[in-house]
Scaffold this motif. Sequence first.
Motif, mmCIF file in Angstrom:
data_model
loop_
_atom_site.group_PDB
_atom_site.id
_atom_site.type_symbol
_atom_site.label_atom_id
_atom_site.label_comp_id
_atom_site.label_asym_id
_atom_site.label_seq_id
_atom_site.Cartn_x
_atom_site.Cartn_y
_atom_site.Cartn_z
ATOM 1 N N CYS A 172 0.768 -1.309 0.031
ATOM 2 C CA CYS A 172 0.017 0.103 0.082
ATOM 3 C C CYS A 172 1.057 1.363 0.010
ATOM 4 O O CYS A 172 1.735 1.266 0.988
ATOM 5 C CB CYS A 172 -0.899 0.026 1.324
ATOM 6 S SG CYS A 172 -1.892 1.500 1.496
ATOM 7 N N THR A 173 0.508 2.179 -0.809
ATOM 8 C CA THR A 173 1.599 3.405 -1.051
ATOM 9 C C THR A 173 1.220 4.410 -0.119
ATOM 10 O O THR A 173 1.676 5.198 0.285
ATOM 11 C CB THR A 173 1.283 3.977 -2.220
ATOM 12 O OG1 THR A 173 0.018 4.299 -2.631
ATOM 13 C CG2 THR A 173 1.807 3.029 -3.487
ATOM 14 N N PHE A 175 -4.656 3.908 6.508
ATOM 15 C CA PHE A 175 -5.622 3.250 6.387
ATOM 16 C C PHE A 175 -6.678 3.260 7.726
ATOM 17 O O PHE A 175 -7.802 3.340 7.591
ATOM 18 C CB PHE A 175 -5.170 1.615 6.146
ATOM 19 C CG PHE A 175 -6.137 0.523 6.329
ATOM 20 C CD1 PHE A 175 -6.968 0.377 5.262
ATOM 21 C CD2 PHE A 175 -6.513 -0.155 7.426
ATOM 22 C CE1 PHE A 175 -7.951 -0.579 5.028
ATOM 23 C CE2 PHE A 175 -7.617 -0.686 7.486
ATOM 24 C CZ PHE A 175 -8.128 -1.341 6.219
ATOM 25 N N SER A 176 -6.012 3.143 8.751
ATOM 26 C CA SER A 176 -6.744 3.181 9.928
ATOM 27 C C SER A 176 -7.682 4.474 10.133
ATOM 28 O O SER A 176 -8.517 4.567 10.756
ATOM 29 C CB SER A 176 -5.815 3.091 11.109
ATOM 30 O OG SER A 176 -4.958 4.104 11.361
ATOM 31 N N GLU A 230 -7.677 0.690 -4.346
ATOM 32 C CA GLU A 230 -7.351 -0.593 -4.863
ATOM 33 C C GLU A 230 -6.796 -0.614 -6.192
ATOM 34 O O GLU A 230 -6.127 -1.141 -6.838
ATOM 35 C CB GLU A 230 -8.641 -1.440 -5.191
ATOM 36 C CG GLU A 230 -9.683 -0.753 -6.062
ATOM 37 C CD GLU A 230 -11.104 -1.675 -5.914
ATOM 38 O OE1 GLU A 230 -11.127 -2.731 -5.728
ATOM 39 O OE2 GLU A 230 -12.057 -1.133 -6.515
ATOM 40 N N ASP A 231 -6.884 0.588 -6.894
ATOM 41 C CA ASP A 231 -6.291 0.976 -8.189
ATOM 42 C C ASP A 231 -4.882 1.280 -8.188
ATOM 43 O O ASP A 231 -4.222 1.183 -9.038
ATOM 44 C CB ASP A 231 -6.797 2.362 -8.993
ATOM 45 C CG ASP A 231 -8.390 1.694 -9.464
ATOM 46 O OD1 ASP A 231 -8.579 0.494 -9.577
ATOM 47 O OD2 ASP A 231 -9.302 2.719 -9.621
ATOM 48 N N SER A 232 -4.343 1.497 -6.845
ATOM 49 C CA SER A 232 -2.851 2.105 -6.681
ATOM 50 C C SER A 232 -2.300 1.231 -5.920
ATOM 51 O O SER A 232 -0.965 1.306 -5.860
ATOM 52 C CB SER A 232 -3.056 3.516 -6.250
ATOM 53 O OG SER A 232 -3.545 3.582 -4.918
ATOM 54 N N CYS A 233 -2.903 0.214 -5.234
ATOM 55 C CA CYS A 233 -2.180 -0.451 -4.298
ATOM 56 C C CYS A 233 -2.586 -1.760 -4.274
ATOM 57 O O CYS A 233 -3.507 -2.418 -4.929
ATOM 58 C CB CYS A 233 -2.595 -0.201 -2.723
ATOM 59 S SG CYS A 233 -2.351 1.640 -2.361
ATOM 60 N N ASP A 234 -1.674 -2.943 -3.826
ATOM 61 C CA ASP A 234 -1.623 -4.149 -3.903
ATOM 62 C C ASP A 234 -2.409 -4.530 -2.807
ATOM 63 O O ASP A 234 -1.815 -4.993 -1.418
ATOM 64 C CB ASP A 234 -0.412 -4.804 -3.977
ATOM 65 C CG ASP A 234 -0.528 -6.548 -4.086
ATOM 66 O OD1 ASP A 234 -1.593 -7.020 -4.294
ATOM 67 O OD2 ASP A 234 0.684 -7.110 -4.042
ATOM 68 N N ALA A 249 1.101 -8.381 3.756
ATOM 69 C CA ALA A 249 0.883 -7.345 4.660
ATOM 70 C C ALA A 249 0.268 -6.298 4.262
ATOM 71 O O ALA A 249 0.743 -5.193 5.020
ATOM 72 C CB ALA A 249 2.632 -6.990 4.813
ATOM 73 N N SER A 250 -0.787 -6.305 3.657
ATOM 74 C CA SER A 250 -1.736 -5.189 3.124
ATOM 75 C C SER A 250 -2.228 -4.502 4.475
ATOM 76 O O SER A 250 -2.584 -5.486 5.542
ATOM 77 C CB SER A 250 -2.825 -5.667 2.299
ATOM 78 O OG SER A 250 -3.792 -4.512 2.005
ATOM 79 N N PRO A 251 -2.455 -3.287 4.757
ATOM 80 C CA PRO A 251 -2.709 -2.760 6.101
ATOM 81 C C PRO A 251 -4.184 -3.299 6.424
ATOM 82 O O PRO A 251 -5.037 -3.425 5.815
ATOM 83 C CB PRO A 251 -2.900 -1.358 6.020
ATOM 84 C CG PRO A 251 -1.809 -1.009 4.455
ATOM 85 C CD PRO A 251 -2.022 -2.229 3.662
ATOM 86 N N THR A 252 -4.078 -3.481 7.876
ATOM 87 C CA THR A 252 -5.419 -4.161 8.457
ATOM 88 C C THR A 252 -5.634 -3.211 9.789
ATOM 89 O O THR A 252 -4.783 -2.367 10.032
ATOM 90 C CB THR A 252 -5.473 -5.512 8.822
ATOM 91 O OG1 THR A 252 -4.171 -5.773 9.718
ATOM 92 C CG2 THR A 252 -5.199 -6.450 7.687
ATOM 93 N N SER A 253 -6.643 -3.479 10.576
ATOM 94 C CA SER A 253 -6.986 -2.522 11.798
ATOM 95 C C SER A 253 -8.106 -3.235 12.390
ATOM 96 O O SER A 253 -9.059 -3.941 12.092
ATOM 97 C CB SER A 253 -7.538 -1.214 11.200
ATOM 98 O OG SER A 253 -7.772 -0.352 12.522
ATOM 99 N N THR A 254 -7.665 -3.165 13.785
ATOM 100 C CA THR A 254 -8.833 -3.453 14.704
ATOM 101 C C THR A 254 -9.966 -2.478 14.717
ATOM 102 O O THR A 254 -9.602 -1.271 14.301
ATOM 103 C CB THR A 254 -8.216 -3.687 16.223
ATOM 104 O OG1 THR A 254 -7.953 -2.239 16.812
ATOM 105 C CG2 THR A 254 -7.040 -4.292 16.403
ATOM 106 N N VAL A 255 -11.250 -2.954 15.139
ATOM 107 C CA VAL A 255 -12.109 -1.709 15.357
ATOM 108 C C VAL A 255 -13.087 -1.838 16.406
ATOM 109 O O VAL A 255 -13.439 -2.875 16.896
ATOM 110 C CB VAL A 255 -13.117 -1.886 13.855
ATOM 111 C CG1 VAL A 255 -14.195 -0.770 14.232
ATOM 112 C CG2 VAL A 255 -12.303 -1.721 12.604
#
Length: 273
Positions: free
Chosen positions: A42-43, A49-50, A85-89, A94-100
């Motif tokens: 992710c750029t 992301f969070s 999604e058009d600029s990042c894999d 290891a794509s960013p994730t987050s708790t909520v």
Amino acid sequence: MKVALDSQSAEPGRENEDFAAAASQAAVLLDGAGVSGAETGCTHGVAWFSSTLGGLLLSTITAEPARPLARCLADSIRTVRCLHEDSCDLVHRASPTSTVVAVRAHGGALEYLVLGDSSLLLDDKAGGATVITDSRLNEAGKRLRGPLDVLPTGSPEHVAALAEYRDALTGLRNLPGGFWIAGPDPQAAEHALTGVVPVGSLASVTLLSDGATRLVDRFELADWREVLAVLGSSGPADLIRRVREAEAGDTEGRRWPRGKTHDDATALHWVLP
């Protein structure tokens, strides 16, 4: 709303990957997951992301008070996905994730949603303290972290073992038998812990990232009633100060094995009328 909020990065000068905010009768807290300096695909980065997901979620749950929180989260995840999604894999491991953690007061009820290892602390007017945490991430981690916990935190051997641990944990992400967390897939929202509590029964509601709950769940230096006492008297900043003092006394993780000496720490304390 009477809200006190403090959020501190793990180390001075390092980007804080936690996000918390409140609006009228609602609040959210997210703890972004990522490895500092590592390739994520992710750029934009984990903090982007969070914070982006958190801002969208807070906006959605306040604008649509009748819409279930899990559906609001799914919609917000879908929107964030469309943003990059058009600029990042987004299939990168290891794509960013987050708790909520999300709460909303509406019609005399407090709705809540918890996904991942951040926590919701409910202060009952009768004197009870209830903590709601999604334990699936910690349970998955316990099965994998044995070799990690015997090594001094920050040592070369610990760094290598931590990388192996994180890679193995990623293999259990958003899978049955593993754990669920907000990432590119909106379906993760369906697996969040949700519930409803009468607003009138509560004195306060507190949203905490796992960096702020260490005083209780890892260091065992306080219980939840004591945490509520600190929050009520001196606020979230003092709670985090106490966490930092404990961490500073065990920098190598000999007393309290952990992946990071310090972690981003966030506490949002909402006192109900």
